[in-house]
Design a protein around this motif. Structure first.
Motif, short mmCIF file in Angstrom:
data_model
loop_
_atom_site.label_atom_id
_atom_site.label_comp_id
_atom_site.label_asym_id
_atom_site.label_seq_id
_atom_site.Cartn_x
_atom_site.Cartn_y
_atom_site.Cartn_z
N LEU A 46 3.32 -31.56 48.86
CA LEU A 46 2.00 -30.96 48.69
C LEU A 46 1.16 -31.10 49.95
O LEU A 46 1.19 -32.13 50.63
N ASP A 47 0.41 -30.05 50.24
CA ASP A 47 -0.48 -30.09 51.41
C ASP A 47 -1.61 -31.08 51.19
O ASP A 47 -2.06 -31.74 52.12
N THR A 48 -2.08 -31.19 49.94
CA THR A 48 -3.12 -32.14 49.56
C THR A 48 -2.62 -32.91 48.35
O THR A 48 -2.28 -32.29 47.34
N VAL A 81 -1.42 -24.87 43.54
CA VAL A 81 -1.27 -25.95 44.52
C VAL A 81 -0.44 -25.46 45.70
O VAL A 81 0.65 -24.91 45.52
N ARG A 82 -0.93 -25.65 46.90
CA ARG A 82 -0.21 -25.30 48.14
C ARG A 82 0.72 -26.45 48.51
O ARG A 82 0.38 -27.62 48.36
N ALA A 83 1.90 -26.08 49.04
CA ALA A 83 2.89 -27.09 49.45
C ALA A 83 3.62 -26.63 50.69
O ALA A 83 3.58 -25.45 51.07
N LEU A 90 2.37 -23.09 44.25
CA LEU A 90 2.91 -23.48 42.96
C LEU A 90 1.98 -23.13 41.81
O LEU A 90 0.77 -23.32 41.92
N PHE A 91 2.58 -22.62 40.73
CA PHE A 91 1.87 -22.36 39.49
C PHE A 91 2.73 -22.83 38.33
O PHE A 91 3.96 -22.86 38.43
#
Length: 156
Positions: A46-48, A81-83, A90-91
């Motif tokens: 995950l980016d965050t 969510v960005r990764a 992501l969903f």
């Protein structure tokens, strides 16, 4: 005596046919199994990190395994969510985390399936059999002047 020989030969022939059909089926199953294993072993960094997991572990809060279970209402760990440095998005689709930028069954949005011969390239169903920018797979570009045919650059 002749009937006994014919019976033995027929039995051997049937066993060979069954063995060959099982061999083909098991290799198809092995291929499907490899695809599933490959999917399940892949991880999204995950980016965050997820903030709601608390102080348990920053490392665990920053990795989601591909296909991880989720629930849109109670356990939505992958809602937009960005990764992987922005390459994945992501969903939660049908109770599993999916990358809508590359999942051919959830391309761009959950439930949007790409057609036969298409892959999900950056959230767009793309014909990889004839596209010179995505020849055979996403982001595989053919050399200038080469065409893409049946997913192969320079196919004549």
């Amino acid at each position: 005596m002749a009937n006994n020989t014919i019976l033995k030969l027929t039995t051997i022939l049937i066993l060979l046919i069954m063995h060959n059909s099982l061999f083909v089926s098991s290799s198809d199953i092995d291929q499907d199994h490899d695809d599933i294993n490959e999917e399940e072993e892949e991880e999204y960094v995950l980016d965050t990190p997820l903030p709601h997991l608390g102080p348990r572990s920053r490392f665990l809060a920053s990795i989601i395994k591909k296909g991880r279970q989720c629930d849109r209402e109670t356990n939505n760990i992958c809602n937009g969510v960005r990764a992987n440095k922005g390459r994945d998005l992501l969903f939660c689709c049908k109770k599993h985390c999916r990358n809508v930028l590359s999942d051919k069954n959830n391309c761009r949005v959950c439930g949007n399936k790409c057609k036969q011969g298409e892959r999900c390239c950056n959230g767009v169903c793309t014909n990889v059999l004839s596209n010179v920018r995505h020849c055979g797979k996403c982001n595989k570009k053919c050399s200038p002047g080469d065409s893409c045919g049946n997913g192969v650059c320079g196919y004549a």
